[in-house]
Design a protein around this motif. Structure first.
Motif, PDB file in Angstrom:
ATOM      1  N   LYS A   7      17.455   6.805  44.368  1.00  0.00           N
ATOM      2  CA  LYS A   7      17.171   7.048  42.964  1.00  0.00           C
ATOM      3  C   LYS A   7      16.007   6.173  42.556  1.00  0.00           C
ATOM      4  N   CYS A   8      15.052   6.796  41.865  1.00  0.00           N
ATOM      5  CA  CYS A   8      13.872   6.061  41.448  1.00  0.00           C
ATOM      6  C   CYS A   8      14.219   5.112  40.302  1.00  0.00           C
ATOM      7  N   ILE A   9      13.801   3.874  40.448  1.00  0.00           N
ATOM      8  CA  ILE A   9      14.046   2.897  39.392  1.00  0.00           C
ATOM      9  C   ILE A   9      13.172   3.189  38.185  1.00  0.00           C
ATOM     10  N   GLU A  10      11.998   3.756  38.444  1.00  0.00           N
ATOM     11  CA  GLU A  10      11.014   3.973  37.378  1.00  0.00           C
ATOM     12  C   GLU A  10      11.353   5.182  36.509  1.00  0.00           C
ATOM     13  N   CYS A  11      11.589   6.342  37.156  1.00  0.00           N
ATOM     14  CA  CYS A  11      11.752   7.578  36.389  1.00  0.00           C
ATOM     15  C   CYS A  11      13.126   8.214  36.542  1.00  0.00           C
ATOM     16  N   GLY A  12      13.971   7.648  37.405  1.00  0.00           N
ATOM     17  CA  GLY A  12      15.321   8.168  37.542  1.00  0.00           C
ATOM     18  C   GLY A  12      15.453   9.374  38.449  1.00  0.00           C
ATOM     19  N   PHE A  13      14.370   9.769  39.089  1.00  0.00           N
ATOM     20  CA  PHE A  13      14.403  10.914  40.002  1.00  0.00           C
ATOM     21  C   PHE A  13      15.296  10.620  41.194  1.00  0.00           C
ATOM     22  N   MET A  14      16.177  11.572  41.524  1.00  0.00           N
ATOM     23  CA  MET A  14      17.091  11.385  42.643  1.00  0.00           C
ATOM     24  C   MET A  14      16.751  12.342  43.770  1.00  0.00           C
ATOM     25  N   ARG A  28       9.280   5.572  48.675  1.00  0.00           N
ATOM     26  CA  ARG A  28       8.814   5.560  47.296  1.00  0.00           C
ATOM     27  C   ARG A  28       9.180   6.884  46.643  1.00  0.00           C
ATOM     28  N   CYS A  29       9.252   6.887  45.349  1.00  0.00           N
ATOM     29  CA  CYS A  29       9.572   8.090  44.594  1.00  0.00           C
ATOM     30  C   CYS A  29       8.504   9.161  44.813  1.00  0.00           C
ATOM     31  N   PRO A  30       8.926  10.375  45.169  1.00  0.00           N
ATOM     32  CA  PRO A  30       7.948  11.447  45.378  1.00  0.00           C
ATOM     33  C   PRO A  30       7.320  11.925  44.060  1.00  0.00           C
ATOM     34  N   GLU A  31       7.929  11.591  42.965  1.00  0.00           N
ATOM     35  CA  GLU A  31       7.420  12.029  41.669  1.00  0.00           C
ATOM     36  C   GLU A  31       6.387  11.062  41.106  1.00  0.00           C
ATOM     37  N   CYS A  32       6.723   9.786  41.093  1.00  0.00           N
ATOM     38  CA  CYS A  32       5.853   8.821  40.424  1.00  0.00           C
ATOM     39  C   CYS A  32       5.414   7.688  41.336  1.00  0.00           C
ATOM     40  N   LYS A  33       5.842   7.728  42.599  1.00  0.00           N
ATOM     41  CA  LYS A  33       5.516   6.684  43.578  1.00  0.00           C
ATOM     42  C   LYS A  33       6.120   5.327  43.216  1.00  0.00           C
TER      43      LYS A  33
HETATM   44 ZN   LIG Z   1       9.964   8.019  40.018  1.00  0.00          ZN
END
Ligand SMILES: [Zn+2]
Length: 66
Positions: A7-14, A28-33
């Motif tokens: 789960k992304c700490i920045e944007c919550g993307f799972m 890293r988050c695929p949405e916001c890195k």
């Molecule tokens: Zn993210």
């Protein structure tokens, strides 16, 4: 190789990803890195309730939890 849930700490993307233990550190988050944290979930695993005193980590056969 196990699948880990993140789960992304920045944007919550799972998301879930096949990664080695070594690679896991660099995910890293695929949405916001952004940085992600690992989630411990599994479809086939029923964890013991924390209040259960049985010694197993799997409570499928444990009468104390269910
Ligand atoms: Zn993210």
């Amino acid at each position: 190789m196990p699948t880990y849930d993140f789960k992304c700490i920045e944007c919550g993307f799972m998301f879930s990803k096949f990664v080695s233990i070594k690679e896991r550190e660099n995910i890293r988050c695929p949405e916001c890195k952004g940085k992600v944290k690992q989630r411990f979930t599994s479809l086939n695993f029923i964890g013991c309730d924390s209040s259960c005193s049985c010694s197993g980590s799997n409570c499928n056969n444990c009468s104390g939890c269910h």
